[in-house]
Write an enzyme that holds these catalytic residues in place. Structure first.
Site, PDB file in Angstrom:
ATOM      1  N   GLU A 182      -0.964 -14.685   2.850  1.00  0.00           N
ATOM      2  CA  GLU A 182       0.358 -14.539   3.470  1.00  0.00           C
ATOM      3  C   GLU A 182       0.995 -15.909   3.692  1.00  0.00           C
ATOM      4  OE1 GLU A 182       1.604 -11.558   4.621  1.00  0.00           O
ATOM      5  OE2 GLU A 182      -0.149 -10.433   3.950  1.00  0.00           O
ATOM      6  N   GLY A 184       0.034 -14.651  -4.196  1.00  0.00           N
ATOM      7  CA  GLY A 184       0.148 -13.445  -3.376  1.00  0.00           C
ATOM      8  C   GLY A 184      -1.176 -13.022  -2.751  1.00  0.00           C
ATOM      9  N   ASP A 194      -8.810 -11.263  10.696  1.00  0.00           N
ATOM     10  CA  ASP A 194      -8.811 -10.028   9.913  1.00  0.00           C
ATOM     11  C   ASP A 194     -10.254  -9.526   9.737  1.00  0.00           C
ATOM     12  OD1 ASP A 194      -7.450  -8.182   7.742  1.00  0.00           O
ATOM     13  OD2 ASP A 194      -9.153  -9.135   6.742  1.00  0.00           O
ATOM     14  N   VAL A 246       0.834  -1.211   0.000  1.00  0.00           N
ATOM     15  CA  VAL A 246       0.000   0.000   0.000  1.00  0.00           C
ATOM     16  C   VAL A 246       0.869   1.261   0.000  1.00  0.00           C
ATOM     17  CG1 VAL A 246      -1.877   1.229   1.149  1.00  0.00           C
ATOM     18  CG2 VAL A 246      -1.771  -1.270   1.294  1.00  0.00           C
ATOM     19  N   LYS A 271     -12.251  -6.007  11.153  1.00  0.00           N
ATOM     20  CA  LYS A 271     -13.027  -5.097  10.298  1.00  0.00           C
ATOM     21  C   LYS A 271     -14.470  -4.967  10.783  1.00  0.00           C
ATOM     22  CE  LYS A 271     -10.139  -6.206   6.325  1.00  0.00           C
ATOM     23  NZ  LYS A 271      -9.978  -7.149   5.215  1.00  0.00           N
ATOM     24  N   LYS A 311      -6.296  -2.106  10.360  1.00  0.00           N
ATOM     25  CA  LYS A 311      -7.531  -2.501  11.082  1.00  0.00           C
ATOM     26  C   LYS A 311      -7.223  -3.119  12.434  1.00  0.00           C
ATOM     27  CE  LYS A 311      -6.340  -5.385   7.649  1.00  0.00           C
ATOM     28  NZ  LYS A 311      -6.238  -5.238   6.211  1.00  0.00           N
ATOM     29  N   GLU A 330     -10.096   5.013   6.666  1.00  0.00           N
ATOM     30  CA  GLU A 330     -10.985   4.464   5.634  1.00  0.00           C
ATOM     31  C   GLU A 330     -10.465   3.156   5.050  1.00  0.00           C
ATOM     32  OE1 GLU A 330     -14.124   5.598   4.260  1.00  0.00           O
ATOM     33  OE2 GLU A 330     -13.829   3.507   3.724  1.00  0.00           O
ATOM     34  N   VAL A 371     -10.917  -0.933   6.275  1.00  0.00           N
ATOM     35  CA  VAL A 371     -12.018  -1.872   6.029  1.00  0.00           C
ATOM     36  C   VAL A 371     -12.405  -1.807   4.552  1.00  0.00           C
ATOM     37  CG1 VAL A 371     -14.359  -2.554   6.684  1.00  0.00           C
ATOM     38  CG2 VAL A 371     -12.907  -1.394   8.353  1.00  0.00           C
ATOM     39  N   GLY A 412     -10.740  -2.098   1.835  1.00  0.00           N
ATOM     40  CA  GLY A 412      -9.788  -1.500   0.888  1.00  0.00           C
ATOM     41  C   GLY A 412     -10.339  -0.280   0.172  1.00  0.00           C
TER      42      GLY A 412
HETATM   43  N1  LIG Z   1      -2.224  -5.002   1.151  1.00  0.00           N
HETATM   44  C1  LIG Z   1      -3.501  -4.639   1.089  1.00  0.00           C
HETATM   45  O1  LIG Z   1      -4.164  -4.860   0.084  1.00  0.00           O
HETATM   46  C2  LIG Z   1      -4.141  -3.943   2.261  1.00  0.00           C
HETATM   47  C3  LIG Z   1      -5.505  -3.589   2.181  1.00  0.00           C
HETATM   48  C4  LIG Z   1      -6.105  -2.901   3.243  1.00  0.00           C
HETATM   49  C5  LIG Z   1      -5.356  -2.578   4.349  1.00  0.00           C
HETATM   50  N2  LIG Z   1      -4.042  -2.948   4.409  1.00  0.00           N
HETATM   51  C6  LIG Z   1      -3.298  -2.581   5.608  1.00  0.00           C
HETATM   52  O2  LIG Z   1      -2.263  -1.676   5.228  1.00  0.00           O
HETATM   53  C7  LIG Z   1      -1.138  -1.837   6.059  1.00  0.00           C
HETATM   54  C8  LIG Z   1       0.088  -2.145   5.205  1.00  0.00           C
HETATM   55  O3  LIG Z   1      -0.158  -3.325   4.475  1.00  0.00           O
HETATM   56  P1  LIG Z   1       0.795  -3.790   3.271  1.00  0.00           P
HETATM   57  O4  LIG Z   1       0.077  -4.905   2.604  1.00  0.00           O
HETATM   58  O5  LIG Z   1       1.225  -2.601   2.473  1.00  0.00           O
HETATM   59  O6  LIG Z   1       2.010  -4.402   4.100  1.00  0.00           O
HETATM   60  P2  LIG Z   1       3.478  -4.808   3.566  1.00  0.00           P
HETATM   61  O7  LIG Z   1       3.474  -4.936   2.087  1.00  0.00           O
HETATM   62  O8  LIG Z   1       3.910  -5.944   4.393  1.00  0.00           O
HETATM   63  O9  LIG Z   1       4.345  -3.520   3.937  1.00  0.00           O
HETATM   64  C9  LIG Z   1       4.702  -3.202   5.253  1.00  0.00           C
HETATM   65  C10 LIG Z   1       5.744  -2.115   5.215  1.00  0.00           C
HETATM   66  O10 LIG Z   1       6.085  -1.757   6.558  1.00  0.00           O
HETATM   67  C11 LIG Z   1       7.493  -1.652   6.632  1.00  0.00           C
HETATM   68  N3  LIG Z   1       7.946  -1.899   7.994  1.00  0.00           N
HETATM   69  C12 LIG Z   1       7.893  -3.052   8.701  1.00  0.00           C
HETATM   70  N4  LIG Z   1       8.413  -2.881   9.926  1.00  0.00           N
HETATM   71  C13 LIG Z   1       8.803  -1.588   9.980  1.00  0.00           C
HETATM   72  C14 LIG Z   1       9.431  -0.790  10.959  1.00  0.00           C
HETATM   73  N5  LIG Z   1       9.770  -1.300  12.141  1.00  0.00           N
HETATM   74  N6  LIG Z   1       9.693   0.500  10.682  1.00  0.00           N
HETATM   75  C15 LIG Z   1       9.365   1.032   9.488  1.00  0.00           C
HETATM   76  N7  LIG Z   1       8.752   0.327   8.508  1.00  0.00           N
HETATM   77  C16 LIG Z   1       8.488  -0.961   8.752  1.00  0.00           C
HETATM   78  C17 LIG Z   1       8.045  -2.675   5.664  1.00  0.00           C
HETATM   79  O11 LIG Z   1       9.372  -2.329   5.302  1.00  0.00           O
HETATM   80  P3  LIG Z   1      10.217  -3.188   4.207  1.00  0.00           P
HETATM   81  O12 LIG Z   1       9.505  -2.982   2.897  1.00  0.00           O
HETATM   82  O13 LIG Z   1      11.541  -2.560   4.222  1.00  0.00           O
HETATM   83  O14 LIG Z   1      10.173  -4.607   4.679  1.00  0.00           O
HETATM   84  C18 LIG Z   1       7.046  -2.527   4.509  1.00  0.00           C
HETATM   85  O15 LIG Z   1       7.462  -1.508   3.642  1.00  0.00           O
HETATM   86  C19 LIG Z   1      -1.498  -2.963   7.046  1.00  0.00           C
HETATM   87  O16 LIG Z   1      -2.050  -2.399   8.217  1.00  0.00           O
HETATM   88  C20 LIG Z   1      -2.586  -3.719   6.298  1.00  0.00           C
HETATM   89  O17 LIG Z   1      -3.466  -4.409   7.152  1.00  0.00           O
HETATM   90  C21 LIG Z   1      -3.420  -3.613   3.395  1.00  0.00           C
END
Ligand SMILES: NC(=O)c1ccc[n+]([C@@H]2O[C@H](COP(=O)([O-])OP(=O)(O)OC[C@H]3O[C@@H](n4cnc5c(N)ncnc54)[C@H](OP(=O)(O)O)[C@@H]3O)[C@@H](O)[C@H]2O)c1
Length: 430
Positions: A192, A189, A203, A18, A207, A107, A131, A134, A136
């Site tokens: 997880e 993908g 999850d 994101v 939400k 969330k 926003e 929940v 996306g």
């Molecule tokens: N993916 C989705 O479709 C989606 C949809 C709705 C909500 N969300 C929510 O959005 C949030 C992010 O999700 P995501 O899918 O983007 O996760 P992600 O791809 O796993 O990215 C997490 C990011 O956080 C960074 N990070 C981890 N530990 C850290 C630390 N200690 N200090 C600074 N940065 C740190 C990671 O760094 P590195 O890249 O260097 O490892 C990575 O860039 C979560 O709360 C998730 O529930 C995601």
């Protein structure tokens, strides 16, 4: 807007799926909300320095997300790290402490610490917007938080986890078992490496706890959510449910229950012609029901970098527009945590799958066991005898209380002709 207005300086912590999508979007379209000013990324934080798909040469790098959150060189802090505890929580608290608007897609954080964070935000006069946490890219939070202010929402129910929806849809489409499809979802993908949060229903629980808070005017109350995941859904249940005119979905629902709320996440049967049964693949979908509005239905992408980043960007525009609303429906200080035992007085239909020996009198014995618990049968299906000499029987009960259904399953489980424990799945009340 006037050209010389100072841009909003945005700090993004987390540059994964994101965060990198948001960074790219803001690099391409800093003026996406022209009425409110430019949004320019001036600081970022992640674990590792690597290419994130947008130019970081003029952007300050922070190894420590908390230091970014506190930095006087950003106006607005976006948390896209994830997790209810640890650095994400510490950074959000630090940004709010320093009076900065915070936007998050997290969330787990909002469902677990929503009220405490809302109190802090409101005490500091800072916005806390979530926003993207929940559904996306589907503006469900805005719908409940702003669009339905004053409406008495009686229930919300839907499909809030795209991973589970993908797995269940694929199991039915390709006639494969849970483990096989989960492995494919991981390869694609969609799931997880550790899928517990998704397939265990947690999850979706985060939400629905957030949606219930907004729908019924309380604070998120994760502790009362009754949770069952999809890991025990067998292909045979999917097939038999279809034979009876239903599809199995992971349904998250919250119903107003007097002064409380009954909130649950579990696999449930949905009639094949119902819109929730039609929402396949990784889609999310939600019904909102209210006294005056009747029913509203929303469906769309519940995840994915660009859809989720679109929701984050909409929150950035809101934060730039400034009039700050309470984080939930009313000031956090006075919010109660609505709660009632899920399933209390509720009466649900149930799908029961029984594997019995092929011998006379078994069906009569099953009917008797149900009658003893005062549960009656709505529909019934007996499948042909299998090679093992066993016969699958599947039935749907009329609505009955949870305790009557427990009794019925207990009586059936005690029958001598039964060769494995009965499988019980709720029929969704939608
Ligand atoms: N993916 C989705 O479709 C989606 C949809 C709705 C909500 N969300 C929510 O959005 C949030 C992010 O999700 P995501 O899918 O983007 O996760 P992600 O791809 O796993 O990215 C997490 C990011 O956080 C960074 N990070 C981890 N530990 C850290 C630390 N200690 N200090 C600074 N940065 C740190 C990671 O760094 P590195 O890249 O260097 O490892 C990575 O860039 C979560 O709360 C998730 O529930 C995601």
């Amino acid at each position: 807007m006037s050209e010389d207005r100072k841009p909003w300086r945005i700090g993004i912590a987390g540059l994964g799926v994101v965060g990198s999508s948001l960074g790219k979007f803001l690099a391409e379209a800093p003026d996406f909300s022209p009425a409110h000013g430019r949004a320019v990324v001036t600081g970022v934080s992640a674990r590792t320095r690597k290419d994130r798909g947008f130019d970081l040469s003029d952007v300050a790098w922070f190894d420590d997300a908390v230091a970014l959150a506190k930095s006087p060189d950003i106006d607005l802090f976006v948390e896209l790290i994830g997790g209810a505890e640890g650095v994400a929580k510490a950074a959000v608290e630090a940004a709010l402490e320093s009076g900065k608007a915070v936007i998050t897609a997290n969330k787990a954080l909002i469902a677990t610490h929503g009220q405490a964070l809302a109190k802090l935000a409101e005490a500091k006069g800072a916005a806390l917007l979530y926003e993207a946490s929940v559904m996306g890219g589907v503006p469900a939070v805005k719908m409940l938080r702003e669009g339905l202010t004053g409406e008495e929402v009686t229930s919300v129910a839907g499909i809030l986890n795209g991973t589970c929806n993908f797995i269940l849809s694929e199991m039915e489409r390709t006639e494969r078992g849970f483990a096989d499809v989960l492995a494919e979802a991981q390869k694609l993908g969609y799931a997880e490496a550790d899928p517990t949060t998704d397939v265990g229903g947690f999850d979706a629980a985060h939400k629905i706890a957030i949606l219930a808070a907004l729908a019924f005017g309380g604070a998120p109350n994760l502790g009362i959510v009754e949770i069952e995941g999809i890991d025990k859904v067998d292909l045979i249940d999917i097939r038999l449910a279809r034979d009876l005119g239903y599809r199995i979905k992971l349904i998250a629902s919250a119903e107003r229950d007097g002064e409380g709320a009954s909130i649950r996440v579990n696999p449930a049967l949905v009639p094949l012609n119902h819109p929730l049964a039609q929402a396949g693949g990784a889609l999310n979908a939600l019904f909102i029901e209210g006294r005056r509005i009747g029913r509203i239905y929303m469906q769309g992408p519940g995840a994915g970098g660009s859809a989720t980043a679109a929701a984050v960007a909409a929150d950035i525009a809101d934060a730039m527009a400034r009039p700050i609303r309470p984080v939930f429906q009313a000031a956090a200080e006075g919010l109660g945590k609505r709660g009632a035992a899920a399933g209390g007085d509720h009466r649900d239909k149930a799908f029961l799958r029984l594997m019995v020996q092929d011998r006379p009198g078994v069906i009569a014995a099953v009917s008797e066991a149900l009658a003893k618990a005062n549960v009656s049968i709505d529909s019934f299906l007996q499948k042909p005898v299998e090679d093992t000499g066993h016969v699958p029987i599947v039935l749907i009960t009329h609505p009955a209380s949870a305790s009557a259904l427990d009794d019925a399953v207990g009586h059936i489980a005690a029958l001598e002709a039964l060769v494995e424990a009965p499988r019980r799945i709720r029929v969704a009340r939608i």
